[in-house]
Design an enzyme around this catalytic site. Structure first.
Site, mmCIF file in Angstrom:
data_model
loop_
_atom_site.group_PDB
_atom_site.id
_atom_site.type_symbol
_atom_site.label_atom_id
_atom_site.label_comp_id
_atom_site.label_asym_id
_atom_site.label_seq_id
_atom_site.Cartn_x
_atom_site.Cartn_y
_atom_site.Cartn_z
ATOM 1 C CB CYS A 100 -1.001 0.055 1.233
ATOM 2 S SG CYS A 100 -2.231 -1.412 1.200
ATOM 3 C CD GLN A 316 -9.803 -8.593 -13.176
ATOM 4 O OE1 GLN A 316 -8.938 -7.787 -12.557
ATOM 5 N NE2 GLN A 316 -9.958 -8.325 -14.252
ATOM 6 C CE1 TYR A 343 -3.567 -7.413 -25.253
ATOM 7 C CE2 TYR A 343 -5.601 -6.402 -25.978
ATOM 8 C CZ TYR A 343 -4.190 -6.252 -26.218
ATOM 9 O OH TYR A 343 -3.640 -5.648 -27.040
ATOM 10 C CG ASP A 414 -9.457 -6.471 -18.949
ATOM 11 O OD1 ASP A 414 -8.667 -5.636 -18.583
ATOM 12 O OD2 ASP A 414 -9.965 -7.556 -18.407
ATOM 13 C CB CYS A 487 -5.568 -2.525 -14.297
ATOM 14 S SG CYS A 487 -4.141 -3.307 -15.644
#
Ligand SMILES: C[S@@+](CC[C@H](N)C(=O)[O-])C[C@H]1O[C@@H](n2cnc3c(N)ncnc32)[C@H](O)[C@@H]1O
Length: 548
Positions: A100, A316, A343, A414, A487
């Site tokens: 993070c 995912q 993809y 994607d 993404c």
């Protein structure tokens, strides 16, 4: 859009409309320069072991791969009652662990302001952002195993080093992942398993992948998320299960199954797999996989369909947010569409769209041949008589992509984090303009029988066909709608500008999803319409205004 017949109602995503972009705080720790996360391939490369001057390794788990917001009712957190309402990370590992980058305002990734401005600047009036669940959202994790049998370290690299930081209390992980990691740590110590030594290439256990299924129809819907079960994949440093140290692998698996399997007091393990890897490269997984305990198939509910993902398939990380995205995406597929899903991985998006009963055909195109099995297994559970021809093709989408665009009215892309291949962008630009006439002349569908190109023949051989009840798409059809899932914000901006500036496509709608709370990554769903159609709509609108 109603759910496919016989399927439960779509869950309602939690969506925040951003009319005026909300200011976001800058990352709290500016001393950290985080390398971009690796692309969400099944195999994740870790940079080579490092003299102090080499750049830091990326996270093991792609920090910016693909997950989305909340589609099923937000389940209660098991660890902390405030887990999903607090916007603070509140994690003891923050600062040491590379997972993070942000501790506060997890509901507003810092990049959100820029994203909202970008879409506003491009005339998108309905931009929304789904904040999703802010803790315990990660249902897939790839973790390195280092240290010693007495003090094993299971986690991610510390920023800028190859030192693995133990993250037993990770706030992003689904609680079942943390529980399984704890059990694994105990097993390593009790059985004297040797963690991998990167420099020497010695040791037994290299990595572990944890994947959670939250889909269990035998318990109430609101309990399913918190009671998720884990598929554990142990990456073992040997050629196969006949190697010298394989007995220790079997002991470890028996230990995990005894203490976390269905007959234990805490049933948290769904299944156990082994992967064998002896390479000195940074690739996490080897080619050999063995299913050793529990059910073979790990079922999850995505976008209204049952999906089984093998551990070698892309999946995912943020199950809930991905469901939100699929829910939204489905609304943009017009009735009667012929769809190509480039993809596609194991075909999760394509299958979900096919199950909507709005499509005449869906073609999935994926380079990783190991995803084929997952596609076939998932397709076997599709409701009967969808009236849609569904195929999965194992090939490189960047080689003559026009072959896949031809005959499709909707293109879904994607791509990995680096964005679309230049050849795919170029094909999308050309088919949307008059140049498509040139393609038409070369029409490959029209010459199906005479096809000689080896890559197309190979893709055809490796293809999977499901429910071939409709006729072949006409080669007269060309894409009118482009659905882009991204993404990688930087690569998306670049691709978007290329598509728009060529006047080939018009950006119509955009939505962002908080797939990776705690990081500055964001998932985008953008809808483009072919310029000619969009232009016509605008003209009509202008005419109507004038008439008034
Ligand atoms: C972000 S994932 C998306 C997978 C899928 N849409 C999903 O959500 O599960 C990107 C996928 O693109 C695949 N891929 C990468 N390069 C490709 C190429 N040149 N041709 C076809 N597929 C490719 C990867 O193997 C991976 O499965």
């Amino acid at each position: 859009m109603p759910p496919p017949a016989g399927l439960p109602p779509w869950p309602t995503p939690s969506t925040t409309r951003l009319t005026t972009p909300t200011p976001t705080r800058p990352p709290p720790r500016t001393t950290h320069v985080r390398p971009p996360p690796p692309p969400p391939y099944t195999r994740v490369r870790i940079p080579p072991p490092p003299p102090a001057t080499t750049p830091p390794p990326p996270r093991l788990e792609p920090a910016a791969p693909k997950p989305a917001a909340v589609s099923t009712p937000l389940p209660p957190a098991t660890v902390s009652a405030t887990a999903s309402s607090s916007t603070c990370l509140d994690c003891v590992h923050f600062g040491k662990c590379s997972g993070c980058t942000h501790e506060v305002d997890l509901d507003k990734p810092p990049v959100l302001q820029e994203v909202a401005n970008f879409f506003k600047g491009h005339g998108v009036g309905d931009f929304t952002f789904s904040r999703g669940r802010l803790s315990q959202w990660r249902c897939r994790a790839k973790l390195a195993v280092r240290g010693t049998p007495e003090n094993p370290l299971i986690g991610l690299y510390q920023e800028g080093t190859h030192d693995v930081i133990d993250i037993p209390e990770c706030r992003a992980h689904h609680p079942s992942i943390n529980a399984a990691v704890k059990l694994l740590r105990q097993g390593i110590t009790e059985l004297g398993i040797q963690p991998f030594d990167e420099d020497a290439g010695t040791g037994e256990l290299r990595y572990v992948q944890m994947a959670v299924t939250t889909y269990n129809t035998s318990i109430p819907v609101d309990k399913r998320y918190e009671q998720g079960k884990v598929q554990i994949s142990l990456v073992w440093n040997s050629r196969d299960e006949r190697s010298q140290n394989a007995e220790k692998l079997i002991s470890l698996i028996e230990y995990l199954w005894r203490n976390g399997g269905p007959k234990s007091s805490v049933h948290l393990i769904h299944s156990i797999w082994a992967n064998f890897q002896t390479s000195t490269s940074n690739i996490i997984f080897g080619h050999k996989w063995r299913h050793l305990k529990g059910e073979r198939d790990l079922w999850e509910r995505y976008g209204g369909v049952d999906i089984s993902l093998d551990p070698c398939s892309f999946g995912q990380a943020n199950t809930l947010s991905f469901n939100s995205l699929l829910h939204k995406l489905n609304k943009y597929v017009p009735r009667g569409s012929t769809v190509v899903d480039l993809y596609s991985g194991a075909g999760v998006i394509g299958l979900s769209v096919a199950a909507s009963r709005k499509c005449r055909s869906v073609k999935c195109v994926e380079i990783n041949k190991q995803s084929k099995m997952s596609f076939e297994t998932s397709a076997s559970r599709l409701p009967a008589n969808l009236g849609c021809t569904i195929t999965w093709h194992n090939t490189d989408a960047s080689v003559e992509p026009v072959h896949w665009l031809e005959g499709s009215s909707v293109v879904i892309v994607d791509p990995p984090r680096k964005g679309l291949h230049p050849s795919v962008i170029s094909a999308l630009q050309k088919v949307a303009l008059s140049e498509r006439k040139a393609y038409k002349a070369k029409s490959s569908l029209a010459k199906v029988k005479d096809e000689k190109r080896p890559w197309i023949l190979r893709a055809r051989e490796a293809a999977v066909h499901v429910d071939s009840t409709t006729t072949e798409e006409g080669s007269e059809t060309w894409p009118e709608t482009l659905i882009y899932i991204s993404c990688g914000w930087e690569s998306f901006k670049k691709d978007c500008k290329s598509l728009i500036s060529s006047k080939a496509w018009q950006l119509e709608n955009a939505h962002a999803f908080n797939f990776f709370p705690g990081t500055d990554s964001i998932e985008i769903l953008a809808i483009f319409k072919r310029e000619s159609e969009a232009g016509q709509k605008k003209k009509k609108k202008a005419k109507k205004k004038k008439a008034k």
